[in-house]
Structure formats: structure tokens, C-alpha cells
Scaffold this motif. Structure first.
Motif, mmCIF file in Angstrom:
data_model
loop_
_atom_site.group_PDB
_atom_site.id
_atom_site.type_symbol
_atom_site.label_atom_id
_atom_site.label_comp_id
_atom_site.label_asym_id
_atom_site.label_seq_id
_atom_site.Cartn_x
_atom_site.Cartn_y
_atom_site.Cartn_z
ATOM 1 N N THR B 133 36.279 34.354 30.821
ATOM 2 C CA THR B 133 35.135 35.571 31.368
ATOM 3 C C THR B 133 34.416 35.856 30.218
ATOM 4 O O THR B 133 34.713 36.036 29.196
ATOM 5 C CB THR B 133 35.891 36.873 31.866
ATOM 6 O OG1 THR B 133 36.725 36.107 32.912
ATOM 7 C CG2 THR B 133 34.932 37.595 32.336
ATOM 8 N N TRP B 203 35.508 48.595 43.193
ATOM 9 C CA TRP B 203 35.116 47.479 43.807
ATOM 10 C C TRP B 203 34.640 46.365 42.923
ATOM 11 O O TRP B 203 35.217 45.271 43.004
ATOM 12 C CB TRP B 203 33.730 47.954 44.732
ATOM 13 C CG TRP B 203 32.984 46.583 45.396
ATOM 14 C CD1 TRP B 203 33.516 46.111 46.523
ATOM 15 C CD2 TRP B 203 31.915 46.053 44.804
ATOM 16 N NE1 TRP B 203 32.542 44.827 46.700
ATOM 17 C CE2 TRP B 203 31.650 44.812 45.686
ATOM 18 C CE3 TRP B 203 31.001 46.336 43.654
ATOM 19 C CZ2 TRP B 203 30.465 44.014 45.638
ATOM 20 C CZ3 TRP B 203 30.076 45.466 43.473
ATOM 21 C CH2 TRP B 203 29.678 44.532 44.317
ATOM 22 N N TRP B 204 33.990 46.764 41.910
ATOM 23 C CA TRP B 204 33.669 45.721 40.627
ATOM 24 C C TRP B 204 34.927 45.081 40.045
ATOM 25 O O TRP B 204 35.113 43.825 40.235
ATOM 26 C CB TRP B 204 32.881 46.292 39.737
ATOM 27 C CG TRP B 204 32.318 45.279 38.567
ATOM 28 C CD1 TRP B 204 33.134 44.981 37.548
ATOM 29 C CD2 TRP B 204 31.044 44.759 38.691
ATOM 30 N NE1 TRP B 204 32.450 44.262 36.802
ATOM 31 C CE2 TRP B 204 30.926 44.014 37.449
ATOM 32 C CE3 TRP B 204 29.957 44.830 39.535
ATOM 33 C CZ2 TRP B 204 30.004 43.244 37.214
ATOM 34 C CZ3 TRP B 204 28.858 43.812 39.196
ATOM 35 C CH2 TRP B 204 29.052 43.209 38.005
ATOM 36 N N ASN B 205 36.087 45.835 39.901
ATOM 37 C CA ASN B 205 37.004 45.420 39.162
ATOM 38 C C ASN B 205 37.929 44.573 40.212
ATOM 39 O O ASN B 205 38.463 43.651 39.852
ATOM 40 C CB ASN B 205 38.018 46.527 38.858
ATOM 41 C CG ASN B 205 37.524 47.300 37.403
ATOM 42 O OD1 ASN B 205 36.740 46.522 36.683
ATOM 43 N ND2 ASN B 205 37.700 48.473 37.129
ATOM 44 N N ALA B 206 37.956 45.118 41.467
ATOM 45 C CA ALA B 206 38.569 44.229 42.456
ATOM 46 C C ALA B 206 38.107 42.644 42.739
ATOM 47 O O ALA B 206 38.732 41.677 42.480
ATOM 48 C CB ALA B 206 38.569 44.866 43.845
ATOM 49 N N GLN B 207 36.558 42.733 42.622
ATOM 50 C CA GLN B 207 35.985 41.670 42.707
ATOM 51 C C GLN B 207 36.127 40.513 41.571
ATOM 52 O O GLN B 207 36.384 39.309 41.578
ATOM 53 C CB GLN B 207 34.463 41.784 43.011
ATOM 54 C CG GLN B 207 34.153 42.334 44.305
ATOM 55 C CD GLN B 207 33.932 41.066 45.235
ATOM 56 O OE1 GLN B 207 33.577 40.173 45.097
ATOM 57 N NE2 GLN B 207 34.377 41.405 46.486
ATOM 58 N N ALA B 208 36.299 41.171 40.264
ATOM 59 C CA ALA B 208 36.340 40.653 39.072
ATOM 60 C C ALA B 208 37.630 39.864 38.889
ATOM 61 O O ALA B 208 37.842 38.786 38.584
ATOM 62 C CB ALA B 208 35.895 41.564 37.939
ATOM 63 N N ASP B 210 39.590 39.035 41.619
ATOM 64 C CA ASP B 210 39.601 37.932 42.496
ATOM 65 C C ASP B 210 39.177 36.684 41.971
ATOM 66 O O ASP B 210 39.509 35.685 42.011
ATOM 67 C CB ASP B 210 38.879 38.511 43.587
ATOM 68 C CG ASP B 210 39.752 38.738 44.994
ATOM 69 O OD1 ASP B 210 40.991 39.002 44.804
ATOM 70 O OD2 ASP B 210 39.262 38.763 46.010
ATOM 71 N N LEU B 211 37.589 37.061 41.382
ATOM 72 C CA LEU B 211 37.090 35.893 40.901
ATOM 73 C C LEU B 211 37.736 35.184 39.694
ATOM 74 O O LEU B 211 37.666 33.970 39.731
ATOM 75 C CB LEU B 211 35.911 36.399 40.353
ATOM 76 C CG LEU B 211 34.242 36.412 41.255
ATOM 77 C CD1 LEU B 211 33.309 36.682 40.489
ATOM 78 C CD2 LEU B 211 34.391 34.860 41.538
ATOM 79 N N LYS B 212 38.180 36.207 38.992
ATOM 80 C CA LYS B 212 39.209 35.476 37.715
ATOM 81 C C LYS B 212 40.122 34.453 38.399
ATOM 82 O O LYS B 212 40.482 33.433 37.792
ATOM 83 C CB LYS B 212 39.735 36.527 36.832
ATOM 84 C CG LYS B 212 40.161 36.033 35.679
ATOM 85 C CD LYS B 212 40.434 37.250 34.696
ATOM 86 C CE LYS B 212 40.952 36.941 33.406
ATOM 87 N NZ LYS B 212 40.792 37.981 32.535
#
Lengths: 232, 487
Positions: B133, B203-208, B210-212
Motif C-alpha cells: 500500500t 468507512w474509509w478504513n473498512a474499504q481500505a 477490503d482492498l488490501k
């Protein structure tokens, strides 16, 4: 505007209406994922998002403006701006700089046809200006039902047209695809994809849409009333 | 704190990495029509990301070079975007450019070279996957944090002012009641702003996260078991990265140099034993079956590091890593393409630039005196001599190549399997050439001399052991060298 009068006030009023339509464009863009997708035009989610976003702006600006057809004017400016964008951008050459390219691009790809908001806006103007007595909450309920009925009456049948080959031209832009869209997937954009999986879900969604629309109208009224009181 | 975390930009890129470990850069030396080029491609560590492309013209006069990235998924892969021209150096011997790699998986960079001798074409396979990342630059983070504060304070004070004196005529001062109303509005809007920021951060952390999980590449886990006699069973397992991409591109294994898997066993920690072996698929009918067996030669006891190279159907190469403790194994002599070497200090003169090979011959590393530097591409040249120190002109192709080289960092964090044509697996190159409608380039196979050279840039500074393999009289000979790579 509130403390001016005559010609000056009329001028300010136009600025207000124009700004209102820009705000409408902006908010509709936020909901683009749902209302920019014509394949959802027979799903409750489409009317939920539209009912939440549009009335609050149309009613708020109309209340502040005080003009008779204010909501209709705002919706017209939105439609005009969106159509102009749709028809002007494709005149400029462009090509995809990122791969994989599934659709070769020769010009800028437009956003898609605007939402047919005008009939709903006309209903809002009629209800808000012509319906007297019984208070704002009653008006909001009637306006909400009216707005949604007008939307359904126009957009539901219009959706059939948008799915048909007749809409695949520069006017309606249903033949315009981004570079990441493969020709083998085009058919997906030309058939309805129900967002709600069951009939019950659909009707619950429509009920929510109706409540949201009425609430949106009521909030628009409060916002408009407050803006009308601003003195400096 | 919350805002700081909010300000951390998580862009996931996929970077292209080969069938190598810790050595993501792609090197290919090849003909493009009448021109001869050395291409280095530095894939991004994140996907989507920009791959840096560098071309060195080694023969022929070149006017311009254009590059185009093409995604290879073995299915409906679409058309390439418009080509980009590379920037030439003053003497037109070096060209630099960049291409965007938008998806994880196998890519090819199509290269079109034009000059007085016409147009030459070439396709370089580039595997792309996210390695990490990318954190946000500190300065940008501070700037955005400041702007966020400005916006938040702005919206709170606007709400306060609107409630306090929005309804008053110009010139009148707000009453205590107006002021109270203003303070109330500010408190409510402050609470709203804080809630929005907190939800946004969540929300951002959850998305991050997931993406990771979905983006960052890891090689398929490899489980290795010893049967107690002379056989290893290797099983490739699936991880999330691979499972979630199964539908998008072919995970089928294809042979590289005639083998579905190349396994390298190195005794830890000093790499004093090296084996290059070829496990057999248990059920060859099942192209996707990940079970292999490996008949071991006679090898001494110890803890072995295993690197296993495979190539997927799209040309995407992968190297799996595992370890196993083995007792003394009494196996059979090497057969086929299998080979190995006793690289213990007594036998190899790794501190010098010569290494004994075969029966009395030797291999000489032709170093030009320049120190090796991390990140710099150079040709590593090796000369093979017979027992009389005369040029050995009897080299035979080893698995279709003039030579194979394996470069391993002392801590095993880098493993690269290189050929005279570069770091590109031949199976991937064939797919790329075929996909671009180009004939297979066999330039590396023209007339074997007694010299083999490998274009490569060491990815990190440190100590490396180089295993250089050639074939003579039907026997594989392995030269062992130690190299120090500077910063």
C-alpha cells in the motif's frame, strides 16, 4: 434578494434559480450510480434516490424565490445544462489512454440522458402554489404523492424507449460506452436489471420512495422558509 | 488521530512481478525486427499504477519507439489503448517511457521501433500485482488535514452566523437570544461534522482493509511433505488473491522449458547445496491440479529452502516459497533436465571470479571492474573453459536456452531465475509474442559460443550467490559465484 425590490429583485431571483439548478446537478450527480443507470428505471431504488434528492432543492428554491413556476424553471435549467453537456462533449475528439480498451474511443463519452424531472417539477409548482389551506405538512404529502406519480407516469414508459434501439443515437446517447465496456456487454445496458429481487421488496421500496419524497418536500419547505427570512 | 488516519491515502496498485521473489523488474534482450534492444520494465508496486519502461538500443539506428500496454486474460481482452512515444536520450541510444497497468495479472508491453530500416515489433510480458500500500506523502497529508480543519470550522461558523444574525436587518446587533441560538447551531453543526468525519473514517478504513485483502499479492501457499524415502510431495494451495481472480483469467498451468514446475532446493543457511529439479504433476489430466511429486537425487541432510516456479495460462509467472527439513537422502542420479551442485566453500572458489565445473573445466565471470549496483541493469557474462583453460565451444542448449542462471540473496529474500534473454519466462514470452502476432524470437539460441550473458539488475544491495548453468556433453554444469551489490 430578500431586501431588494423591483428589477433588482427579479435579477437576483434568476441568480437564485440558476444556482438552484447547479445545486440540483451536483446532487443528482451524487445519486448518478442509481439515477444515471437507465436499467434501474423499473426499480424502486431509482424513485427512492430521485425522491430524496430532487424535491428538497426544487421546493426549497421555489419557496425562496416566490416565483410561480420556480421549480419548473430550475428543472428546465438542469435539463438544458445536462443535455448541452451530453451533446457538446462528444464533439471533442478523445481516445483511451488506459487499457484494456474494450470499446475504442474516438470522442468524449457523454454522461447519459438527463432524468425527466420536468413533469414532477410542474406538479410541485402546481401543488405548492394552487393548493391552499390545511398547512404545509398536508401540502408536502400531496406534493410528494403528486411528484412521484408524475415521475412514474413519465419515466416508467420512457424507460421502455431508452432500452429500445431508437434511443441508441446521439440524442439519447444509449449507444455511448466507456472504454472499459466490452461490446459483448452492451446488451446489459439495454435491458432492465431489477434492483429489488422480489415483488415485496419492490413495493416496500416504492413505499419508502413515497415517504422519502414527502419528507424531502417538507424539508425543502423548511429550508425555503428560512432562506426567505434571511435579511443580510 | 482520526483525521490523520483519514489522511492516509491507500491506493492499491498491482505491480508486475515475475516468477521471481523480491525481484519485480522485467529485463528482456531481444530483436525487434532489424533492431536489437534491451528493455527494462519497472512495474508499479501498486495497481493501478505506472510501469517505467526503459529501452537501450544495442544495435541499429532508431528514430522512435512507441509502447502500448495490453492486458492478457486469455479471454475477451479488448484492444490496446493508443500507443505512447518514448522519450529519446540525446544520442537516441536510450529511450524512456511509462505505461499504466490497470489490473492485476498478465500484461504485455508492445514495443514498436521505427528507424531507417523500417519498423520492428516486440512484445514484453509483464506480470502485474500489488506488492504494498502506498502511504500518503506527509506534506500532502498535512495540507489535506489543514484544509479539512478549515472546511469544518468554516461550516460550523457559517451555521452559527446564519442562526444568530441571518434574519436580522443589516446594522442591527444580535440580541442575547439570537446569540444563544447561534451557539446552539454551532454546537449541533460541530456534532454533525464530527459524526460525519468519524463515519467517513470508519468507512474509509473498512474499504481500505477490503482492498488490501483483495489486491495485495501473495504467492499461492506451497505445502511440502517428505515420504521418508526419496520423494517429496508438493501441493499448491489457493489463497484469496487467486480465488477471486479465477473467473477473470486462466489459472491453468502451462509448461515453461517443457516443465510445469521448476523447483530449486537450496540448503540453508549458506546455500552450499543447490538443486534445480522438475516435479511431476500427480494427475496430468487435470491441468489445474496443484499436486506434484518430486523424486529426489542423493542429497545431504539439512534444512532446505524451496523455490518453485510456475507459469499460468495467461503467461503470469509465480514463484512459491517453502522450507523443509530433510535427512540424508539416497536417491538416484540426475536424469533429464535435473541438475545440482555442491557449492560448499572447499569446492567452489566463490571469492574469486572462477568456479570449477564438470571434469576439470572452469567457468569464468568476466567482470569489467565496475562494481555492481542495486537497480542498475548490466550484462553478467560468463565464459566456459575446458580442462586446458581453452574456450569450451561445445555448449549445448539446456532446456532450450544457452544457459540458466539463478541469483539468490544471502537472506533468501531475493530469488531470480534468469536466461540470456532476460528475466522473462520463455512461456510468458511465447504467449506475448503469439498474442501480438509476432514470430517467436530465437535470437538467444543463435550459434552457441563458449560465453553466456544475462542482462539483470539486482533489486537490492547485499550479498548474492549466483548459480550459472550450462550444458556440455549431455551434462549440466553449474558455476557458483558470490557477488556483492552496492547501494
Amino acid at each position: 434578494m430578500n431586501i431588494s425590490s423591483g428589477e433588482r429583485r427579479a435579477k437576483f431571483n434568476w441568480i437564485l434559480l440558476y444556482n438552484g439548478s447547479l445545486l440540483l446537478c451536483l446532487l443528482l450527480m451524487l445519486g448518478y450510480e442509481y439515477i444515471g443507470d437507465q436499467t434501474l428505471m423499473h426499480s424502486a431504488i431509482y424513485y427512492r434516490v430521485l425522491g430524496m434528492i430532487a424535491p428538497v432543492v426544487l421546493v426549497g428554491i421555489a419557496r425562496t424565490s416566490g416565483r410561480r413556476w420556480a421549480a419548473t424553471i430550475v428543472a428546465s435549467i438542469y435539463t438544458g445544462l445536462w443535455l448541452a453537456g451530453n451533446w457538446i462533449f462528444p464533439l471533442f475528439p478523445a481516445h483511451a489512454k488506459l487499457g484494456p480498451v474494450f470499446t475504442p474511443i474516438t470522442h468524449m463519452v457523454p454522461l447519459g440522458f438527463p432524468v425527466l424531472l420536468l413533469p414532477g417539477a410542474i406538479v410541485l409548482d402546481l401543488v405548492l402554489n394552487r393548493l391552499s389551506g390545511r398547512g404545509d405538512t398536508w401540502k408536502a404529502v400531496v406534493a410528494g404523492i403528486g411528484f412521484m406519480a408524475a415521475n412514474l407516469a413519465v419515466n416508467w414508459p420512457f424507460a421502455y424507449f431508452m432500452m429500445s434501439p431508437h434511443a441508441r443515437n446521439w440524442v439519447f446517447a444509449m449507444n455511448e460506452f466507456g472504454y472499459s465496456f466490452a461490446p459483448s456487454q452492451y446488451h446489459l445496458a439495454w435491458e432492465f436489471h431489477p434492483y429489488e429481487k422480489t415483488r415485496a421488496e419492490f413495493w416496500v421500496g416504492m413505499l419508502i420512495a413515497l415517504i422519502a419524497t414527502a419528507l424531502s418536500v417538507r424539508i425543502g419547505m423548511l429550508w425555503g422558509d428560512w432562506m426567505r427570512r434571511i435579511r443580510r | 488521530m482520526r483525521a490523520c488516519r483519514l489522511a492516509v491515502l491507500i491506493v492499491m496498485l498491482n505491480s508486475s512481478v515475475f516468477a521471481h521473489v523480491g525481484s519485480p523488474n522485467v529485463y528482456l534482450e531481444s530483436d525487434a525486427g532489424p533492431y536489437h534492444l534491451l528493455l527494462s520494465i519497472n512495474p508499479p508496486a501498486m495497481i493501478p499504477g505506472v510501469a517505467q519502461v526503459q529501452a537501450r538500443v544495442t544495435s541499429g539506428t532508431v528514430n522512435s519507439i512507441s509502447i502500448t500496454p495490453v492486458y492478457v486474460n486469455g479471454k475477451d481482452q479488448g484492444l490496446p489503448p493508443t500507443p505512447d512515444l518514448m522519450q529519446p536520450s540525446a544520442d537516441s541510444q536510450w529511450f524512456t517511457g511509462k505505461v499504466w497497468l490497470m489490473e492485476s495479472g498478465s500484461w504485455e508491453v508492445r514495443v514498436e521501433v521505427s528507424g531507417p530500416q523500417g519498423i520492428g515489433r516486440l512484445a514484453v510480458p509483464v506480470p502485474a500485482f500489488a506488492r504494498r500500500t502506498l502511504p500518503m506523502q506527509k506534506a500532502l497529508g498535512i495540507l489535506l488535514f489543514g484544509l479539512m480543519l478549515l472546511l469544518s470550522i468554516g461550516i460550523i461558523s457559517i451555521a452559527g452566523a446564519a442562526a444568530r444574525e441571518g434574519g436580522l436587518r443589516g446594522g442591527t446587533s444580535p440580541s442575547p437570544q439570537n446569540r444563544r441560538l447561534g451557539r446552539l447551531a454551532m454546537a449541533i453543526s460541530a456534532a454533525l461534522v464530527a459524526t460525519v468525519l468519524a463515519l467517513g473514517n470508519w468507512w474509509w478504513n473498512a474499504q481500505a482493509a477490503d482492498l488490501k485483502q483483495g489486491m495485495i499479492y501473495s504467492a499461492p501457499p506451497l505445502t511440502v511433505a517428505f515420504d521418508g524415502k526419496d520423494q517429496l510431495s508438493l501441493r499448491m494451495n489457493e489463497n484469496f488473491w487467486h480465488k477471486s481472480r479465477k473467473d477473470q483469467w486462466s489459472m491453468t498451468l502451462i509448461p515453461d522449458h517443457g516443465h510445469l514446475m521448476h523447483a530449486f532446493l537450496l540448503r540453508m543457511p549458506t546455500m552450499d547445496r543447490f538443486y534445480h529439479l522438475h516435479p511431476e504433476q500427480v494427475d496430468p489430466e487435470q491441468a489445474n491440479d496443484g499436486s506434484f511429486t518430486l523424486k529426489l537425487p542423493s542429497i545431504p541432510a539439512g534444512k532446505y529452502k524451496i523455490f518453485a516456479d510456475i507459469v499460468r495460462g495467461t503467461g503470469f509467472p509465480e514463484t512459491m516459497v517453502s522450507e523443509i527439513d530433510l535427512p540424508d537422502v539416497k536417491g538416484e542420479a540426475f536424469s533429464g533436465d535435473d541438475s545440482g551442485v555442491d557449492a560448499s566453500v572447499e569446492r567452489s572458489s566463490a571469492t574469486t571470479n572462477t568456479s570449477p565445473v564438470g571434469d576439470g573445466g572452469r567457468m569464468v565471470w568476466e567482470q569489467d571492474g565496475a562494481a555492481l549496483k542495486a537497480g542498475q541493469v548490466a550484462w553478467l557474462r560468463f565464459r566456459v573453459e575446458d580442462a586446458d583453460h581453452k574456450p569450451a565451444n561445445d555448449l549445448e542448449p539446456y532446456m532450450g536456452m544457452a544457459g540458466h542462471a539463478e541469483f539468490v540473496k544471502s537472506d533468501f529474500s531475493v530469488f531470480a531465475h534468469i536466461h540470456p534473454a532476460g528475466s522473462v519466462p520463455m512461456a510468458s514470452l511465447m504467449i506475448a509474442q503469439k498474442d501480438s502476432g509476432l514470430p517467436m524470437d530465437h535470437s538467444s539460441m543463435h550459434a552457441l559460443t563458449n560465453e553466456v550473458s544475462f542482462p539483470y539488475g539486482f533489486p537490492q544491495p547485499g550479498d548474492y550467490r549466483l548459480f550459472v548453468q550450462v550444458k556440455r556433453h549431455g551434462e549440466v554444469e553449474t558455476g557458483v559465484f558470490d557477488a556483492h551489490v552496492g547501494d
